[in-house]
Design an enzyme around this catalytic site. Sequence first.
Site, PDB file in Angstrom:
ATOM      1  N   HIS A   1      -4.188 -46.742 -29.166  1.00  0.00           N
ATOM      2  CA  HIS A   1      -5.157 -47.126 -30.199  1.00  0.00           C
ATOM      3  C   HIS A   1      -5.644 -48.565 -30.023  1.00  0.00           C
ATOM      4  O   HIS A   1      -6.623 -48.960 -30.654  1.00  0.00           O
ATOM      5  CB  HIS A   1      -4.543 -47.000 -31.601  1.00  0.00           C
ATOM      6  CG  HIS A   1      -4.164 -45.600 -31.964  1.00  0.00           C
ATOM      7  ND1 HIS A   1      -5.062 -44.556 -31.908  1.00  0.00           N
ATOM      8  CD2 HIS A   1      -2.996 -45.063 -32.399  1.00  0.00           C
ATOM      9  CE1 HIS A   1      -4.450 -43.432 -32.290  1.00  0.00           C
ATOM     10  NE2 HIS A   1      -3.198 -43.712 -32.579  1.00  0.00           N
TER      11      HIS A   1
ATOM     12  N   HIS B   1       0.824  -1.233   0.000  1.00  0.00           N
ATOM     13  CA  HIS B   1       0.000   0.000   0.000  1.00  0.00           C
ATOM     14  C   HIS B   1       0.850   1.273   0.000  1.00  0.00           C
ATOM     15  O   HIS B   1       0.325   2.360  -0.248  1.00  0.00           O
ATOM     16  CB  HIS B   1      -0.924   0.042   1.224  1.00  0.00           C
ATOM     17  CG  HIS B   1      -1.902  -1.082   1.257  1.00  0.00           C
ATOM     18  ND1 HIS B   1      -2.772  -1.326   0.215  1.00  0.00           N
ATOM     19  CD2 HIS B   1      -2.148  -2.041   2.195  1.00  0.00           C
ATOM     20  CE1 HIS B   1      -3.508  -2.393   0.520  1.00  0.00           C
ATOM     21  NE2 HIS B   1      -3.148  -2.843   1.702  1.00  0.00           N
TER      22      HIS B   1
HETATM   23 ZN   LIG Z   1      -4.084  -6.950   3.056  1.00  0.00          ZN
HETATM   24 ZN   LIG Z   2      -0.050 -40.628 -32.472  1.00  0.00          ZN
END
Ligand SMILES: [Zn+2]
Ligand SMILES: [Zn+2]
Length: 978
Positions: free
Chosen positions: A625, A203
């Site tokens: 696959h 801040h």
């Molecule tokens: Zn804070």
């Molecule tokens: Zn592949």
Amino acid sequence: MENRSKTLAEFKAEALARLKTRKSPRGNSSEEPTVDDVAVEIMGLNISDDVKIVEIEDSSYISRGPTGFATDEDMATKHKCWWDAMHTEKPRRVGVIHERLESSLEENKDRVVRVQGRNDSTALREDILRFHSSSHLESLKKASELPRSDMQAFAKKYDSVYFDEDTYDMAIRAVDLTTSLMDKIINGNLQNGMAVIRPPGHHAMPEEFNGFCFLNNVAIAAKRALEVHGMSKVLVVDFDVHHGQGIQRGFYSDPRVLYFSTHRYERGKFWPELRESDYDCIGDGTGKGFNINFPFDDVGATDADMLTVWQRILLPIAYEFNPDLVLISAGYDAAFGCAEGCMRFTPALYAHLVKPLMGLAGGKVAVILEGGYCLESLAESALQTFNTLLGITCPRLPDLDVKACSSKTKDMIKRCWSVLKPHWVCLSWVPEDILPKLENFGLEPSAPFPAESDPYEMHDLNTNEKLGWILKRMKFQGEKFARKRRKPQHGWKSVAVVYDPVMMSHSPGDKHHPERPERISASWERLEELEAPSRCLLLKSRMITDEEILLCHDQTHLLNMRDIGARVKNDPDFEDKLHVKSLYVCDETNSAAKIAAGSCLEVLEAVLNDITETGFAIVRPPGHHAEPHEPYGFCFYNNVAIMAKFALEVYGLSRILILDWDVHHGNGIQRMFESDPRVLYMSLHRFGARFFPVGPEGNYDQVGKDIGLGFNVNIPWNADGCRKKFSVPDYMAAFFHVVLPIAYEFDPELVLISAGFDALDRDPVEEKICLIPGVFAHLTHLLSTLADGRVVMALEGGYRVDGVAESVARCITTLLGDRPPRLGPGLCPDWGLNPRTATALRSVAGAQKNYWKNVDVHLPRIFLLCGLVDFELFLLLLKEICLIPGVFAHLTHLLSTLADGRVVMALEGGYRVDGVAESVARCITTLLGDRQPRLGPGLCPDWGLNPRTATALRSVAGVHKNYWKNVDVHLPRVSDQK
Ligand SMILES: [Zn+2]
Ligand SMILES: [Zn+2]
């Protein structure tokens, strides 16, 4: 067999010898063959015109370095508010963090470096004056020297500050520790680090003390990074619950610093009550777009809210920004139990916020303490942050499965997108139709805020009790992780690797076949070059048993595989059949495939038994696959699917994520688990009319079946007729907008990765996708935050041997905690989003939105037919609808048979006045029991069924068939589809 089990080095030597005896193509026989010539000779691959894959990206490998810890014991006792003993910014804050970190510091002492300040007052003064004015520094010194009687009055001139005799000294030391820590990270002495310091800083403004802050530690460090270290891009992430307006003001028109802050805002009612904290304050001048505020307009935001903000805004933009350094303003006042924030972030969340940021800037991350006032959650959250920096597992977030990101957060994300979209390519795909019209939101810059604000809301009574549970759980998890690391006698190795050259015996007679043995040997050699194997737990290969194969495959497949090599020799027709299925076999095929699958199980079991944490199986032939009943597409046994089934059946796991980034859709895995809600299969793959494996299974609308609905997620890259390639930004977008939101909600106990590397640029089987090896480091890094870090990867496809080797090395070194390479525009060919990505992601989200709570952020509120129709098309269709008033009489009549005849109708739209009047009359007279008009061909324009009707009705029935028994008559039965 012997001939086939050569290593790549042997192949290279042989090729080199062949080349030397042959006449040189350039006519000069004394010329040495180049590396490329050798590659062409052994692989039959013409890569000589290629850019060398590792040259186009950040190719350095740096093993993980130590983590810095910067603090000062005095900060746990000095600088306190002597006129208010209850003041929340008290020394004890640092004290509790010291105590909580003690055992972690001790257990990891070989990887932690204590950072001292530089104690160089001239240099420090120079650093401070880069951000603050000299009068500001002077007045801080003077304030600390004032007699106590004047101190309080002086403090009243500012908003929320106090002074005592030590304030100046502590504030200077905080800057000193922050900048020394940062210096060591930038210079490479540390990988990352954390400064546990106070007073906080974010801040503090150039000329003003504010909100417990005097000198802006992080802003001063950022200035130093730019001006002393010559960095050009610094990312500052501020997750303190208050807006760090001091940092924002310091860099508001500076594009070198990207400031990102999440904070409680409540339309300006929450401290610091500034208009500039709103989402539409995005920077000024050349800095426009480099200031990002995410204001929470309500208290009670959860882990899911914050993760969504991270995935949808911060991470995509941060990756595009590609910073040189990341500074984190780490305030823990949004943590669960902190009365200042009234937010509900669990301490574990901070691990998940920090870890993905460690993928940026080559891992150069400095965390600097800001706020945090609930001592218990502060200490635990700081510990989670510190452990994450050390590379310790991110604990799972337990509450996510019940908590969705709130609609307020989703709306605010859209507002942020609407102002940031012009400035960031990664947001360019966000559809315009979901973005709010800005004039309807936000406040005019001059609008005053309501004065009567109540910044600190009361906690509900359960907060403390719930916090107790959360902390108990954290402690339990932390001890579990620590036990695991303590167990081995020869040092903890977190990554298991299996590799066996015997799998090279499965080899094509045809040297030009892409699925060649060197894919694995080259990967292993690359690891050896990087000296990675000695850092890994090396496991022995083993053959899979028949019983284990039967977990995923049927008896016929098992029997067919036994003599598959011999059959090919005796039966040329059989070989043709295999060829159609993209398969080659030899005598050793079955044994190599059994070793590939068995070796995967070895890695899996090492992980599930906590012998190690993650693993990579460098195996072939690949698996994804392979179908239950037959081999397919270079694959024989489905390695990853078998691992998943094994973990479910033998180890009793209940939620497994399989992520498949091979460029081909893993049809086999999908088939095996599409009706199983315990396995979530997600695949990113190229999809098109002629792209293997051809067929509709890889499309986005394949969302699983029966009780497995929603547990199959396909992200198809439809490249047909598209000139632009799919590239790194498309994959990152898919990860941030689909993969991670769904994965986090699923909360897996184990992550399996089908790691195919055929999506690499210039892979011989694929030309529309152009990834680089480094991206796989980042995808691995992002996924490793899940499942308590249990990630097991197995090699699938990838046919550019150098690229596969490099990618495997990237994944394994990432699992080891090494820094991921930097990734940004220019590092990758064809950078930029593919125009098809928007459609792909939107379609996936549309198809999945009924099953997953947080995927719909980029969808309009109403989405029709699972993404088949977008709004524009819908409007078009409206113009093409041509009913007549009489039809409403019939619809009313049909509905009035329901509900004991209780029907209430109310007028909605309808803009042809005569038609509306006629229709209203038709409905009311029908309710009165009058006869309906006749309805038939010729009474209505364009009579006949629309060809889209079949699709529409079928889609609706498909979506509802699990909920209503009689809508499925016009759907195929499941058995018909097979
Ligand atoms: Zn804070
Ligand atoms: Zn592949």
